[in-house]
Design a protein around this motif. Structure first.
Motif, short mmCIF file in Angstrom:
data_model
loop_
_atom_site.label_atom_id
_atom_site.label_comp_id
_atom_site.label_asym_id
_atom_site.label_seq_id
_atom_site.Cartn_x
_atom_site.Cartn_y
_atom_site.Cartn_z
N PHE A 1 2.37 -55.47 -20.58
CA PHE A 1 3.62 -54.76 -20.78
C PHE A 1 3.87 -54.37 -22.19
O PHE A 1 4.95 -53.71 -22.50
N PRO B 1 0.85 -50.34 -22.73
CA PRO B 1 1.35 -49.10 -23.26
C PRO B 1 1.17 -48.73 -24.56
O PRO B 1 0.99 -47.34 -24.97
N LEU C 1 8.48 -47.82 -26.82
CA LEU C 1 8.23 -48.45 -25.78
C LEU C 1 8.68 -47.94 -24.54
O LEU C 1 7.66 -47.86 -23.70
N GLY C 2 9.61 -46.90 -24.40
CA GLY C 2 9.92 -46.28 -23.34
C GLY C 2 8.99 -45.21 -22.87
O GLY C 2 8.48 -45.01 -21.71
N TYR D 1 6.01 -46.78 -21.58
CA TYR D 1 5.99 -47.15 -20.31
C TYR D 1 5.75 -45.81 -19.34
O TYR D 1 5.16 -46.04 -18.39
N PHE E 1 2.96 -46.49 -16.82
CA PHE E 1 3.32 -46.98 -15.24
C PHE E 1 3.74 -45.94 -14.38
O PHE E 1 4.63 -46.07 -13.46
N ASN E 2 3.37 -44.79 -14.69
CA ASN E 2 3.70 -43.71 -13.36
C ASN E 2 2.55 -43.33 -12.72
O ASN E 2 2.52 -42.17 -12.01
N THR F 1 7.50 -46.34 -12.64
CA THR F 1 8.46 -45.22 -13.01
C THR F 1 9.73 -45.19 -12.00
O THR F 1 9.10 -44.92 -10.79
N ILE G 1 11.21 -51.35 -13.89
CA ILE G 1 10.67 -51.03 -15.02
C ILE G 1 11.81 -50.99 -16.27
O ILE G 1 11.39 -51.37 -17.36
N VAL H 1 11.92 -54.96 -16.75
CA VAL H 1 10.87 -55.39 -17.42
C VAL H 1 10.93 -55.02 -19.04
O VAL H 1 10.80 -55.91 -19.97
N MET H 2 11.39 -53.79 -19.36
CA MET H 2 11.61 -53.42 -20.55
C MET H 2 12.62 -54.21 -21.21
O MET H 2 12.45 -54.49 -22.37
N LEU I 1 13.46 -44.13 -19.68
CA LEU I 1 13.32 -44.54 -18.56
C LEU I 1 14.22 -44.42 -17.17
O LEU I 1 13.74 -44.75 -16.03
#
Lengths: 556, 362
Positions: free
Chosen positions: A26, A30, A403-404, A407, A411-412, A419, A424, A427-428, A500
């Motif tokens: 995580f 990314p 970070l956004g 991600y 994660f898409n 996403t 998500i 986690v963020m 996100l």
């Protein structure tokens, strides 16, 4: 003993492995993906530094970089001017209403920075209340948008961090050293200059670094006070590039994000180098007892500090106050109403519920992971725990927007299709705050005598049992303080959520931001007030939970 | 030793390049109290922690009661441990602290309460069972630590500088109590200290360590009277050191002048040696007589109660101390005096690398 039996007896290596795995998936993944994207040419599609060349060749992009640095430098300078005198006054003197003034200082941290920014617009924006009032008596001042406004707004929301760090640095300066300097014939100012300041330099450097990084990473304030793309900074630039690149080649957003991270990392390394070079050992025996100020001087000190703090809290007061005012067009009227709240609740959707839910789940995970990781960092010296220590500090220099975007681009797709889910966001939240809670918990563990665990072990209790029965109870007060701060930050998180969120996972800060940017001024004020109220309420709850505490929030 | 309860053989501990313990052998009899004595960094605490199981030895073997402790973790060894920092659990009452180890052993209910109370009474804390540690003095905290370690009826009691954080008077009182209790209960005890007086007062035997090696292990009298190594002589009691030559035929000549002949013994090496004299082995005399005698000028007199310490400069320029009985007519500062000693009191050591660095010759 077999390896398995050893792990059953002492499962800390497994915990280290878990933390490392989480951070790799995580954080490292990314970021690595962003780095990779930034190195694939937007035009040519070839691997290389083409995007970086393009970045520095563009006047607009260069302007974003300069704006970022100017705003951060100016904001940090204003924070210093506000925080250092306050810290000196609080470390040295006792005066009336000191506790309340301190609470007021910390209040400035209770809301997302963009709420303050919005308040400045309410006061000094194009149709701002104060500006119009001044105009009506013939005084014309320019609206607040741009460099100075952003610097001022971010300074007012970030100076409490500086205050806390510098004050704790000051209170650790050995009184004896200052007394020695004074006994050698130095005047009070000379003592501060020749002894006190060099000794608090590490704290000052830390404070400057934290505030500078905070302003650099801030997305909401420059976005609102910079009027979107008219005054770009790196964080807002990365965001708008990301939005415009959805579906296209994602090169430039990644490049901007990478430059932002590199900048932050350079600063951290520079600050570390500076601190290592200038560190003087300061044996901290001799606790300082604050000098009580009575009579006129005490009243003057109370009045002075209170005025300063009131000024710094003006934005919050304006927001809360105006949320109860009637709105006509974009102008507040001098009439009380609850209409803003009625409208706000009608348009709220799931935003409030989402925020509460996500933040609560994240908080539990942060506490569990943070206390385990903190213990690991402080007590275990194996390769895995050192790796965990290193990885866990990475999010510290990664702005939320970056970070956004990371991600969103990793994660898409399978294997981790996250996403659009609530997961998500949670986690963020966890990843963004984990470094702080882990650090706080590590510093608590450092202060706990190693002998306690050894005593427990020699009395026949396994390491994990000792952690539960001896360490956790002792870490609890510090962890609660860490949790309180984590709650404030998580509940008000905007810069990564804005990347996100989707319709179903909109959070309260996102709603408040959207209304502040281009919506109903009354509703925006109402949302912002809700954010402040819930954060403050939660903090009050934490303080109650903590019971008899000494009110020390110094766990940054 | 055949009747050893604790037997550590060939213990080596290395941290990277640094050797903390360089092949130490230690045997402790059942019911015996052995102190590990030495300056900081000598490895005494490391040895204790290896035996406790908190530090893994690089090489070597540890047995207690015939059981090899190779892979046994600390919680499986059934040793009591007392810490310099007390390590009393601050979030538990005195009684809960003492009950902690019993709970881990499945001792419950009335039996547990009874044993906790008995342990507390033995350390004179019976009335403070409900108190919390922050309401206790340092001495009381260490009593809790002691009761907590004793109540589990350990196979071995390990004490890591237990009295170092207490003030001088309390230290003496506590060490007496520890010794009496240890004898009464017959608990085999390993006791780490850097305080030679404490070690002399409390031990059945003292193990003197330096730089990761055990130099001598013997009863207090023997360590003091017959130090096996120059370092032991210097560390325990302190000495004046003289360069000397040992000639064939056992004649010793000090570089300062006096000479004497040792009782005849086979196999003594000849050559340069170091000679040690304790302060109290020097006696004021009017003029050089039959005994070897040193002349010196009194630089300073320090009154110490029954004795007075004379700080003297010898003709060579070196300085030495002599403790003489107070009350007699003492030389004035500045006066030159003669001091004699009995050859029996001189201890000879080989010349090593350092000023006090060599094994005993005679």
């Amino acid at each position: 003993m077999s390896a398995l039996a050893r792990l059953v007896r002492d499962p800390w290596p497994l915990v280290a492995l878990l933390v490392v795995a989480i951070m790799l998936v995580f954080v490292a993944w990314p970021l690595a993906e962003l780095a990779r994207q930034s190195l694939i040419g937007q035009e040519s599609g070839r691997f290389g530094v083409e995007n970086y060349v393009a970045f520095f060749e563009s006047r607009y992009f260069r302007r974003a970089l300069t704006n970022s640095l100017t705003v951060a430098a100016l904001g940090t300078a204003i924070s210093l001017l506000l925080a250092v005198p306050l810290a000196l006054a609080f470390a040295r003197y006792d005066f009336r209403a000191k506790r309340w003034i301190e609470v007021a200082i910390l209040m400035s941290m209770l809301s997302p920075p963009f709420v303050g920014a919005y308040a400045w617009i309410l006061m000094f924006g194009r149709s701002g209340m104060v500006r119009q009032a001044l105009a009506s008596i013939g005084i014309d001042i320019p609206p607040i948008y741009g460099t100075f406004g952003i610097a001022l707004a971010t300074a007012f929301s970030h100076y409490p961090v500086m205050f806390l760090v510098v004050r704790s640095g000051l209170s650790r300066v050995n009184v004896g050293l200052e007394e020695a300097a004074a006994s050698l014939g130095r005047g009070r100012l000379a003592v501060i200059g020749t002894v006190t300041l060099p000794l608090v330099l590490p704290a000052l450097v830390t404070g400057i670094l934290l505030v500078f990084l905070g302003i650099l990473a801030d997305f909401g304030t420059p976005s609102i006070l910079g009027e979107g793309e008219r005054f770009p900074v790196l964080a807002t630039l990365a965001f708008s590039l990301y939005l415009s690149e959805i579906g296209a080649e994602p090169g430039m957003a990644a490049t901007t994000a990478a430059i932002l991270v590199l900048l932050a990392m350079t600063l951290v390394i520079f600050a570390r180098w500076l601190a290592a070079r200038r560190t003087v050992s300061n044996d901290t025996s001799g606790t300082r007892i604050a000098t009580p100020l009575r009579g006129g001087r005490g009243a003057l000190m109370s009045f002075g500090t209170a005025t300063l703090v009131l000024l710094a809290n003006m934005p919050l007061i304006v927001v809360v106050g105006s949320s109860f005012l009637e709105v006509r067009g974009v102008v507040f009227q001098p009439a009380l109403t609850l209409a803003n709240y009625t409208n706000a609740f009608a348009a709220l959707g799931d935003a409030l519920w989402n925020s509460l839910r996500y933040a609560a789940i994240a908080l539990v995970m942060i506490l569990v992971l943070g206390s385990l990781a903190g213990y690991l960092i402080a007590r275990r010296s194996g390769l895995l725990s050192r790796l965990a220590d290193l990885l866990i500090m990475v999010p510290y220099v990664v702005p939320g927007t970056v970070l956004g975007i990371g991600y969103a681009s990793v994660f898409n797709q399978p294997p981790l299709m996250l996403t659009g889910t609530a997961g998500i966001i949670v986690v963020m939240y966890v990843i963004r705050r984990l470094p702080f809670v882990a650090r706080a918990s590590a510093s608590i563990v450092y202060q706990i005598d190693r002998g306690l665990e050894e005593a427990s072990q020699s009395l026949g209790v396994r390491p994990l049992g000792g952690f539960r029965r001896v360490m956790l109870p002792l870490m609890r007060p510090g962890l609660l303080a860490g949790a309180a701060i984590a709650w404030v930050e998580v509940f008000n998180e905007l810069s990564a959520s804005i990347v996100l969120y989707t319709g179903g996972t909109r959070t309260l800060p996102v709603a408040a931001y959207q209304q502040s940017l281009a919506g109903d001024v009354g509703m925006a004020a109402a949302y912002a007030t809700m954010l402040i109220a819930i954060t403050a309420g939660a903090l009050a709850l934490f303080i109650l939970l903590r019971g008899r505490g000494d009110g020390d929030v110094g766990v940054l | 030793m055949t009747d050893a309860h604790l037997k550590a053989t060939g213990i080596k501990v290395r941290f990277g390049d640094f050797t903390a313990l360089n092949g130490v052998d230690l045997a402790v009899r059942r019911g015996e109290l052995v102190t590990l004595l030495g300056p900081s960094g000598c490895g005494k605490t490391t040895l204790l922690r290896v035996i406790a199981g908190f530090q893994r030895q690089t090489e070597g073997r540890i047995e207690v009661g015939g059981r090899n402790l190779g892979d046994v973790p600390p919680e499986g060894r059934n040793f009591g441990m007392v810490f310099q920092s007390y390590a009393v659990f601050p979030h538990m009452s005195v009684a809960d602290n003492v009950a902690y180890g019993l709970a881990a052993r499945g001792v419950r209910g009335g039996d547990r309460a009874k044993r906790v109370q008995a342990a507390l009474e033995r350390v004179q804390l019976g009335a403070l069972a409900g108190r919390f540690p922050d309401a206790l003095s340092g001495g009381q905290k260490q009593r809790v630590g002691l009761a907590r370690a004793m109540v589990i009826e350990p196979d071995l009691l390990l004490m890591d500088e237990p009295l170092s954080n207490l003030d001088a008077l309390l230290r003496i009182e506590m060490r007496r109590e520890i010794r009496l209790m240890q004898r009464e209960l017959g608990i085999t005890t390993l006791y780490v200290t850097h305080d030679q007086e404490e070690a002399l007062a409390i031990s059945d035997r003292i193990a003197v360590m330096r730089q990761g090696e055990l130099l001598q292990i013997a009863p207090p009298e023997e360590v003091f009277e017959a130090p096996a190594h120059a370092f032991v002589a210097d560390f325990i009691g302190g000495c004046n050191w003289f360069d000397a030559t040992l000639a064939p035929g056992d004649a010793v000549t000090l570089a300062e002048g006096p000479s004497f002949v040792l009782p005849r013994r086979e196999g003594r090496p000849s050559g340069p040696v170091r000679l040690a004299l304790r302060n109290e082995d020097l006696r004021l005399c009017g003029a050089p007589g039959a005994l070897p005698c040193l002349a010196g000028q009194v630089l300073m007199r320090a009154y110490m109660g029954h004795r007075t310490r004379l700080h003297l400069r010898l003709p060579s320029g070196a300085t030495m101390d002599a403790d003489v009985p107070s009350g007699t007519a003492l030389p004035a500062e500045g006066a030159t005096v003669h001091l004699e000693f009995h050859p029996d009191r001189a201890r000879l050591f080989t010349c090593g690398a350092g000023p006090v660095d060599g094994w005993r010759i005679a």
